[in-house]
Design a protein around this motif. Structure first.
Motif: not given
Length: 285
Positions: A38-48, A74-84, A118-123
């Motif tokens: 049942h691994y689950y993270v969020g919803p939250k925002v990152s500062e970095n 695969d890889a993904f990036c959490l951009f600051p101040h975007i809810r994920y 890597l962009h906020p719209h395609k992280p």
């Protein structure tokens, strides 16, 4: 590993040096995690800027209004101040989701991430885990909390090597969409080193005539005249703002002898280097 609510985590933290902060990009922390049921993270925002590499299993990522499922490699990036939010897809106790993260900060971090796609719209990046990449992640993990003298150089080395691998194979000459812009930067950076238009053509990887036509169309001047402009404007500054001799100015600008430099200078400024200096240098009163 430390047991958390939804995962087992082994995290290391970095206190970046002044040199690392001045570099514009630095590592804040890195770690490995193994998902629990049942691994689950969020919803939250990152500062970095938090890069996550999928080592095993599948993870579903929601960013903004979009959702994507990522797999091993695969890889993904959490951009600051975007809810994920992200969670494990189809948990298997014998083969759970495993990830390795590298969290970055700095004014150049977003440029570096954009550079590798890597962009906020395609992280996310598909098939990011090249053969060398796991070893680089391990090197970052080993040196990230090292506070011995010189450790910051190792961290900088490995973070740039990480981005080098993530950028993929370098484009062949002539296939870059920004070859014209790169040609301009090439001349701006190396005009004092005696480069010729032939060198610029080779760097661009296009036909000489094509370079000339496109350069004139966009910049209103030929590459040879642009090189001359750079050199002669710098020559004028050397002669009026410094105490270097005319010969020293010639050699500094990549000319092999004084005669060739003086002839080029006279053609551009309509006077000799010595006369130009005498005309424009103010005499103290």
């Amino acid at each position: 590993m430390k047991e958390m609510a939804f995962e087992y985590v082994d995290m290391k933290y970095c206190i970046p040096s002044d040199m690392e902060r001045k570099s514009g990009i630095w590592i804040l922390r890195t770690g490995r995690s193994i998902a629990k049921s049942h691994y689950y993270v969020g919803p939250k925002v990152s500062e970095n800027y938090s890069l996550h590499f999928v080592l095993n299993g599948k993870v579903s990522l929601v960013y903004g209004e979009e959702e994507v499922t990522l797999s091993e490699g695969d890889a993904f990036c959490l951009f600051p101040h975007i809810r994920y939010s992200y969670w494990e897809s189809n948990h298997h106790p014998e083969s759970p989701l495993r990830t390795h993260s590298v969290t970055l900060n700095g004014e150049f971090a977003v440029s570096a991430l954009n550079r590798i796609g890597l962009h906020p719209h395609k992280p996310f990046i598909r098939n990011a885990m090249k053969a060398e990449l796991p070893g680089v992640l391990n090197q970052i993990y080993e040196c990230v909390d090292d506070d011995t003298l010189g450790s910051e150089f190792a961290r900088q080395k490995w973070v740039y090597h990480l981005f080098e691998l993530l950028s993929g194979a370098p484009a062949k000459k002539g296939t870059r969409s920004n070859w014209l812009e790169q040609s301009l930067h090439y001349m701006d950076s190396h005009y004092m080193e005696g480069i010729t238009v032939t060198d610029v053509v080779e760097h661009a990887g296009v036909h000489r005539t094509h370079l000339y036509c496109e350069f004139i169309r966009v910049h209103g001047i030929s590459p040879s005249h642009y090189l001359m402009k750079l050199r002669m404007e710098r020559a004028a500054a050397l002669l009026t703002e410094t105490d270097v001799s005319v010969t020293e100015a010639a050699f500094s600008l990549g000319y092999s002898n004084l005669h060739t430099f003086s002839r080029a200078f006279a053609k551009y400024h309509h006077t000799s280097p010595t006369a130009y200096r005498q005309q424009y240098v103010l005499v103290p009163t």
